[in-house]
Design a protein around this motif. Structure first.
Motif, PDB file in Angstrom:
ATOM      1  N   ASP A  91      -0.593  21.651   8.284  1.00 52.36           N
ATOM      2  CA  ASP A  91      -1.779  20.976   8.802  1.00 52.36           C
ATOM      3  C   ASP A  91      -1.668  19.462   8.874  1.00 52.36           C
ATOM      4  N   GLY A  92      -0.699  18.887   8.238  1.00 53.55           N
ATOM      5  CA  GLY A  92      -0.558  17.437   8.213  1.00 53.55           C
ATOM      6  C   GLY A  92       0.387  17.046   7.105  1.00 53.55           C
ATOM      7  N   THR A  93       0.669  15.760   6.984  1.00 52.07           N
ATOM      8  CA  THR A  93       1.618  15.300   5.981  1.00 52.07           C
ATOM      9  C   THR A  93       0.912  14.655   4.795  1.00 52.07           C
ATOM     10  N   LEU A  94       1.673  14.487   3.734  1.00 57.53           N
ATOM     11  CA  LEU A  94       1.144  13.836   2.541  1.00 57.53           C
ATOM     12  C   LEU A  94       0.726  12.400   2.849  1.00 57.53           C
ATOM     13  N   ALA A  95       1.382  11.782   3.812  1.00 52.00           N
ATOM     14  CA  ALA A  95       1.020  10.416   4.201  1.00 52.00           C
ATOM     15  C   ALA A  95      -0.432  10.344   4.677  1.00 52.00           C
ATOM     16  N   ASP A  96      -0.890  11.402   5.341  1.00 49.28           N
ATOM     17  CA  ASP A  96      -2.270  11.431   5.833  1.00 49.28           C
ATOM     18  C   ASP A  96      -3.283  11.415   4.698  1.00 49.28           C
ATOM     19  N   ARG A  97      -2.877  11.887   3.524  1.00 45.81           N
ATOM     20  CA  ARG A  97      -3.798  12.044   2.398  1.00 45.81           C
ATOM     21  C   ARG A  97      -3.689  10.922   1.366  1.00 45.81           C
ATOM     22  N   ILE A  98      -2.658  10.085   1.506  1.00 43.24           N
ATOM     23  CA  ILE A  98      -2.440   9.031   0.521  1.00 43.24           C
ATOM     24  C   ILE A  98      -2.685   7.636   1.108  1.00 43.24           C
ATOM     25  N   TYR A  99      -2.063   7.348   2.238  1.00 36.16           N
ATOM     26  CA  TYR A  99      -2.214   6.019   2.830  1.00 36.16           C
ATOM     27  C   TYR A  99      -3.610   5.839   3.408  1.00 36.16           C
ATOM     28  N   LEU A 100      -4.181   4.663   3.207  1.00 35.03           N
ATOM     29  CA  LEU A 100      -5.501   4.364   3.752  1.00 35.03           C
ATOM     30  C   LEU A 100      -5.446   4.193   5.263  1.00 35.03           C
ATOM     31  N   ALA A 216      -0.834   4.238  -3.618  1.00 37.94           N
ATOM     32  CA  ALA A 216      -1.261   4.373  -2.220  1.00 37.94           C
ATOM     33  C   ALA A 216      -0.825   3.174  -1.384  1.00 37.94           C
ATOM     34  N   GLN A 217       0.205   2.467  -1.870  1.00 39.39           N
ATOM     35  CA  GLN A 217       0.747   1.322  -1.146  1.00 39.39           C
ATOM     36  C   GLN A 217       2.050   1.713  -0.457  1.00 39.39           C
ATOM     37  N   ARG A 218       2.295   1.130   0.698  1.00 36.79           N
ATOM     38  CA  ARG A 218       3.584   1.355   1.356  1.00 36.79           C
ATOM     39  C   ARG A 218       4.677   0.600   0.592  1.00 36.79           C
ATOM     40  N   PRO A 219       5.901   1.099   0.623  1.00 39.89           N
ATOM     41  CA  PRO A 219       6.929   0.575  -0.286  1.00 39.89           C
ATOM     42  C   PRO A 219       7.657  -0.672   0.202  1.00 39.89           C
ATOM     43  N   TYR A 220       7.059  -1.425   1.096  1.00 44.40           N
ATOM     44  CA  TYR A 220       7.744  -2.615   1.590  1.00 44.40           C
ATOM     45  C   TYR A 220       6.733  -3.686   1.976  1.00 44.40           C
ATOM     46  N   ASN A 221       7.165  -4.926   1.876  1.00 39.24           N
ATOM     47  CA  ASN A 221       6.383  -6.098   2.285  1.00 39.24           C
ATOM     48  C   ASN A 221       5.050  -6.203   1.566  1.00 39.24           C
ATOM     49  N   LEU A 222       4.965  -5.666   0.360  1.00 44.44           N
ATOM     50  CA  LEU A 222       3.707  -5.687  -0.358  1.00 44.44           C
ATOM     51  C   LEU A 222       3.406  -7.103  -0.844  1.00 44.44           C
ATOM     52  N   GLY A 223       2.362  -7.688  -0.316  1.00 49.61           N
ATOM     53  CA  GLY A 223       1.931  -9.008  -0.752  1.00 49.61           C
ATOM     54  C   GLY A 223       2.806 -10.141  -0.267  1.00 49.61           C
ATOM     55  N   ALA A 224       3.738  -9.871   0.647  1.00 46.81           N
ATOM     56  CA  ALA A 224       4.596 -10.948   1.153  1.00 46.81           C
ATOM     57  C   ALA A 224       3.775 -11.954   1.929  1.00 46.81           C
ATOM     58  N   THR A 225       4.019 -13.236   1.670  1.00 51.98           N
ATOM     59  CA  THR A 225       3.285 -14.287   2.371  1.00 51.98           C
ATOM     60  C   THR A 225       4.189 -15.121   3.256  1.00 51.98           C
ATOM     61  N   SER A 226       5.496 -14.965   3.118  1.00 53.28           N
ATOM     62  CA  SER A 226       6.435 -15.712   3.958  1.00 53.28           C
ATOM     63  C   SER A 226       7.750 -14.970   3.994  1.00 53.28           C
ATOM     64  N   ASP A 227       8.632 -15.432   4.884  1.00 56.65           N
ATOM     65  CA  ASP A 227       9.949 -14.796   4.965  1.00 56.65           C
ATOM     66  C   ASP A 227      10.731 -14.980   3.674  1.00 56.65           C
ATOM     67  N   ASP A 228      10.482 -16.082   2.954  1.00 57.35           N
ATOM     68  CA  ASP A 228      11.244 -16.380   1.750  1.00 57.35           C
ATOM     69  C   ASP A 228      10.996 -15.393   0.631  1.00 57.35           C
ATOM     70  N   ASP A 229       9.737 -14.927   0.491  1.00 57.76           N
ATOM     71  CA  ASP A 229       9.448 -14.043  -0.631  1.00 57.76           C
ATOM     72  C   ASP A 229       9.361 -12.583  -0.218  1.00 57.76           C
ATOM     73  N   GLN A 246      -4.247  -2.403 -12.402  1.00 59.21           N
ATOM     74  CA  GLN A 246      -4.161  -3.257 -11.222  1.00 59.21           C
ATOM     75  C   GLN A 246      -3.398  -2.598 -10.079  1.00 59.21           C
ATOM     76  N   ILE A 247      -2.557  -1.639 -10.400  1.00 56.24           N
ATOM     77  CA  ILE A 247      -1.712  -1.056  -9.355  1.00 56.24           C
ATOM     78  C   ILE A 247      -2.189   0.307  -8.879  1.00 56.24           C
ATOM     79  N   VAL A 248      -2.995   1.008  -9.687  1.00 58.12           N
ATOM     80  CA  VAL A 248      -3.363   2.379  -9.353  1.00 58.12           C
ATOM     81  C   VAL A 248      -4.227   2.413  -8.094  1.00 58.12           C
ATOM     82  N   ASP A 249      -4.065   3.460  -7.318  1.00 56.59           N
ATOM     83  CA  ASP A 249      -4.850   3.674  -6.104  1.00 56.59           C
ATOM     84  C   ASP A 249      -6.345   3.553  -6.430  1.00 56.59           C
ATOM     85  N   PRO A 250      -7.086   2.672  -5.741  1.00 57.72           N
ATOM     86  CA  PRO A 250      -8.529   2.530  -6.014  1.00 57.72           C
ATOM     87  C   PRO A 250      -9.298   3.841  -5.893  1.00 57.72           C
ATOM     88  N   ALA A 251      -8.777   4.781  -5.098  1.00 54.90           N
ATOM     89  CA  ALA A 251      -9.462   6.073  -4.947  1.00 54.90           C
ATOM     90  C   ALA A 251      -9.454   6.870  -6.244  1.00 54.90           C
TER      91      ALA A 251
END
Length: 301
Positions: A91-100, A216-229, A246-251
């Protein structure tokens, strides 16, 4: 599994709607019906077909379909213009149920998944990956473990899918050399650096999967503000530098509790977090086997 010529499958299968785009430009998934039962149909796109990957997808799917948490291949049609694979209904993937949000930026309308359901699903998928690694004389390495490759049926039973990138280790060997294949964010750094595929390659990807289930966060570019970080803004570093609340899914958060999560659930969350961090350790020797991962998830559950 059955193989048919072009006409019978095309005539017997009724395609209804596209349900997911798992790898843009390579193939599409459809829902359909065959002999009065609902099925999932994977149809490759003409301009992107690489024969090697189609053959691998079919061969491995047929070989491992007996496992209850692997998407069962029902049949395939190779005589049509576009290869078509038919699977049991999903019926769908786990991504549909986890990612906002979906890959296209639109909001997911699915109900967020409860913690115990997430834990049960990860344990079952861990068992499926352990099956790939241990049930055959040549261990099968999946190389693309991610939420979009885990399908759920109507009862939320998870089914590992997408075997086109699989590779088998030579008998008696612990690694094989091959070009880097996989999905951004889930790729093992040591694999990227050395092109060596081992069982621990999948263990790393599974560790990232656990972190995504937690946050429930994607595994890349989390909180990046520039190319340097950007390089240091990944999910692994994020969870290492923040408290569990602070890290747990708000849901999963609960108003009124001191930590923000249910009493009794915090210990499970911490245990899964520690297991995930072991799986993504920079040293492959420190990472557990998938059998160990399965047993630890069973203990936590």
């Amino acid at each position: 599994m059955s193989e048919t010529g072009g006409d019978p499958l095309e005539n017997d299968v009724t395609r209804s709607e596209s349900v997911a785009y798992l790898r843009e430009g390579s193939y599409k998934w459809y829902k359909g019906s065959l002999d009065d039962r609902t099925i999932s149909i994977k149809k490759y796109e003409k301009d992107w077909i690489e024969h090697e990957y189609v053959v691998t997808d079919i061969a491995i799917s047929a070989k491992v379909s007996a496992h209850q948490n692997i998407l069962k291949l029902v049949g395939c049609c190779l005589e049509t213009q576009l290869p078509t694979l038919v699977y049991e209904s999903a019926d769908g993937t786990l991504a549909d149920r986890i990612y906002l949000f979906k890959d296209d930026g639109t909001r997911n309308e699915c109900q967020p998944m409860a913690w115990q359901s997430r834990l049960k699903i990860t344990r079952k998928i861990a068992h499926a990956v352990a099956y790939l690694h241990n049930a055959f004389s040549r261990p099968i390495i999946h190389r693309d473990i991610r939420l979009g490759n885990i399908w759920l049926n109507q009862h939320d039973v998870p089914k590992l899918a997408e075997f086109s990138l699989c590779i088998s280790l030579p008998e008696g060997e612990t690694f094989v050399q091959d070009d880097v294949r996989g999905s951004i964010g889930f790729l093992c750094p040591s694999y990227v650096a050395t092109c060596r595929v081992t069982e621990k390659t999948d263990v790393y990807s599974f560790g990232i999967l656990l972190l995504v289930i937690l946050t429930a966060q994607r595994p890349y570019n989390l909180g990046a503000t520039s190319d340097d970080d950007e390089e240091d803004a990944g999910l692994v570093n994020y969870v290492r530098n923040h408290a569990i609340s602070q890290i747990v899914d708000p849901a999963l958060m609960v108003d009124g509790s001191e930590s923000g999560v249910l009493i009794g659930m915090e210990e499970q969350l911490q245990s899964v977090l520690q297991l995930a961090l072991k799986c993504v350790d920079e040293d492959p020797e420190i990472r557990p086997t998938m059998i160990d991962v399965t047993e630890e998830l069973r203990r936590i559950e």
